[in-house]
Design an enzyme around this catalytic site. Structure first.
Site, PDB file in Angstrom:
ATOM      1  CG  ASN A  81      -1.726  -1.286   1.308  1.00 34.78           C
ATOM      2  OD1 ASN A  81      -1.470  -2.088   2.194  1.00 34.78           O
ATOM      3  ND2 ASN A  81      -2.632  -1.534   0.377  1.00 34.78           N
ATOM      4  CB  ILE A  88       0.354   6.285   2.344  1.00 39.55           C
ATOM      5  CG1 ILE A  88       1.780   6.532   2.846  1.00 39.55           C
ATOM      6  CG2 ILE A  88      -0.368   5.262   3.212  1.00 39.55           C
ATOM      7  CD1 ILE A  88       1.857   7.387   4.094  1.00 39.55           C
ATOM      8  CB  CYS A  89      -2.942   2.975  -1.141  1.00 39.66           C
ATOM      9  SG  CYS A  89      -4.624   2.604  -1.652  1.00 39.66           S
ATOM     10  CG  LEU A  90      -4.823   5.235   5.328  1.00 38.24           C
ATOM     11  CD1 LEU A  90      -4.973   3.754   5.715  1.00 38.24           C
ATOM     12  CD2 LEU A  90      -3.905   5.936   6.323  1.00 38.24           C
TER      13      LEU A  90
END
Length: 153
Positions: A81, A88-90
């Site tokens: 992620n 950041i993939c959040l």
């Protein structure tokens, strides 16, 4: 914290981050820009990142809290992620952002992401494929990168 044009909310959040740091996380504002934070997150225990010290940068845009903070890893990390640029993939940094959330919540969520990588919502396709096809090997690679790039401050 002498920056009179900062919104009260940012001042309050900054004071709380400094006076009540979250376990395993330190965040301190830059002296020349109180919207820019130097962050260190310790790799969570029983994760591939255990023992690592990860540096991040966090920036509060002018629109904050109506817009999410901008956060990225400065330390190289092997994680499905997080891409090679440290992005950041959040969800709470994107479409699930709410002004009710705070800097502290964001940092705790990133720390939790280190404990529970999600290869089903990847930012790095190659790492996600590796994680799904051979999780044990991917975890070993993550541990190796932690040893190589995140040991010591």
């Amino acid at each position: 914290m002498a920056n009179s044009n900062l919104p009260r909310r940012i001042i309050k959040e900054t004071q709380r981050l400094l006076s009540e740091p979250a376990p395993g996380i330190s965040a301190s504002p830059s002296e020349d820009n109180m919207r820019y934070f130097n962050v260190m997150i310790l790799g969570p225990t029983q994760s591939p990142y255990e023992g690592g010290v990860f540096k991040l940068e966090l920036f509060l845009p002018e629109e904050y809290p109506m817009a999410a903070p901008k956060v990225r890893f400065l330390t190289k990390i092997y994680h499905p992620n997080i891409d090679k640029l440290g992005r950041i993939c959040l969800d709470i940094l994107k479409d699930k952002w709410s002004p009710a959330l705070q800097i502290r919540t964001v940092l705790l969520s990133i720390q939790a992401l280190l404990s529970a990588p999600n290869p089903d919502d990847p930012l790095s396709e190659n790492i996600a494929k590796h994680w799904k096809s051979n999780e044990a090997e991917a975890v070993d690679t993550a541990k190796e990168w932690t040893r190589l790039y995140a040991s010591g401050a």
